[in-house]
Write an enzyme that holds these catalytic residues in place. Sequence first.
Site, PDB file in Angstrom:
ATOM      1  N   GLN A  10       0.834  -1.200   0.000  1.00 22.13           N
ATOM      2  CA  GLN A  10       0.000   0.000   0.000  1.00 22.13           C
ATOM      3  C   GLN A  10       0.872   1.255   0.000  1.00 22.13           C
ATOM      4  OE1 GLN A  10      -3.052  -0.409   2.896  1.00 22.13           O
ATOM      5  NE2 GLN A  10      -3.646   1.737   2.894  1.00 22.13           N
ATOM      6  N   SER A  88       4.052  -6.447   2.680  1.00 16.67           N
ATOM      7  CA  SER A  88       2.803  -6.158   3.380  1.00 16.67           C
ATOM      8  C   SER A  88       1.611  -6.612   2.541  1.00 16.67           C
ATOM      9  CB  SER A  88       2.749  -4.674   3.718  1.00 16.67           C
ATOM     10  OG  SER A  88       1.608  -4.359   4.497  1.00 16.67           O
ATOM     11  N   LEU A  89       0.763  -5.699   2.095  1.00 14.77           N
ATOM     12  CA  LEU A  89      -0.363  -6.044   1.232  1.00 14.77           C
ATOM     13  C   LEU A  89       0.089  -6.863   0.033  1.00 14.77           C
ATOM     14  CD1 LEU A  89      -3.259  -5.718   0.046  1.00 14.77           C
ATOM     15  CD2 LEU A  89      -2.466  -3.528  -0.895  1.00 14.77           C
ATOM     16  N   ARG A 113      -9.776  -7.158   4.760  1.00 13.01           N
ATOM     17  CA  ARG A 113      -8.569  -6.809   5.517  1.00 13.01           C
ATOM     18  C   ARG A 113      -8.444  -5.300   5.665  1.00 13.01           C
ATOM     19  NH1 ARG A 113      -2.967  -5.813   4.102  1.00 13.01           N
ATOM     20  NH2 ARG A 113      -1.479  -6.738   5.593  1.00 13.01           N
ATOM     21  N   HIS A 197       1.299  -3.248  11.075  1.00 16.41           N
ATOM     22  CA  HIS A 197       2.401  -4.152  11.431  1.00 16.41           C
ATOM     23  C   HIS A 197       2.976  -3.846  12.820  1.00 16.41           C
ATOM     24  CE1 HIS A 197       2.021  -5.816   7.496  1.00 16.41           C
ATOM     25  NE2 HIS A 197       2.170  -4.621   6.969  1.00 16.41           N
ATOM     26  N   GLN A 246       1.105 -11.497  10.239  1.00 17.06           N
ATOM     27  CA  GLN A 246       1.685 -10.472   9.376  1.00 17.06           C
ATOM     28  C   GLN A 246       1.109  -9.090   9.633  1.00 17.06           C
ATOM     29  OE1 GLN A 246       0.272  -8.724   6.434  1.00 17.06           O
ATOM     30  NE2 GLN A 246       1.569  -9.283   4.706  1.00 17.06           N
TER      31      GLN A 246
END
Length: 311
Positions: A10, A88-89, A113, A197, A246
């Site tokens: 992102q 991440s994403l 999410r 995170h 995660q």
Amino acid sequence: MRLAFIYVGQGSQHVGMGMDLYEQYPEFRRFYDTDAAGFNIKEMIENGPEEELNQTRKTQPCMVAFCSGITALLEQEGIHPEMVAGLSLGEYSALTAAGVFDADTAIALTAFRGKVMETAVGDLPCAMAAIMNLDRDALKQVCNEASSLGIVEIANYNCPGQMVIAGEKAAVEKASELALAAGARRCIPLHLPGPFHSSLMHPAGDALAEYFKKITFGEMKVPVIFNVSAKPLQPNESIPALMERQVQSSTYFEDSIRYMEQAGIDTLVEIGPGKVLAGFVRKTTKNLKTYSVEDVESLRATIEALKGAAQ
């Protein structure tokens, strides 16, 4: 040539991304024309507005649709990775490329999410900041010292000289101040709607754990190098458990790149808007060739280069 695909997270999204691909490649269109996100992805990407596209619940499925479309175009040309990873994403796009999810499942999942990440901390004032040119041990010490004001943790180990911290606003601001005093070159506030995170995201992790019970996880066609371990799936691990972790744990992109290099990967294709990950790779190692695909021009150039290298 030994090839891996890496997927952006992102932050790189922008209105209009992928629209030239949509116009020129019928195979790409189905990823934007799906109704899996619960809103019109093509309309959102084509027209925005930017502030709505930047809402996490909209950004995440739009980015997965974009990245999945490019993956399909590369594979249509016979270009297949030996490994995949995502920041991440981007890990959800990597899992889709590996066959763990079909694209519609991944788009619906990341729409969910995004919603639970936006709401995880309620009204608690939180922040994230990129810390430039400080080593890991020094930043850990800084976070420990600043934690007297609240939770602050290292969220992302992106590359040598760039990490991201996340947590409660006062603690992040104090850690940034201490980092500068400890020798950091810059501390850059990041405009994201939550302390991604970090342990403050545990409500999102809990919500994802419940969601994962409703969907099917396919077998991986190629190894995914996971954010939280910087390794492929181990015998004692499960994908749902890793993905639950995660969202509320540090991501180790730098370590993931080093793992792939040590495993013999020599070429990386970054998939997604911008060239952020290629920059991280260059700061991590000089031994990997990188290509970035985000539009028709870069797609064609990458296909030509990779097919030429394979001959």
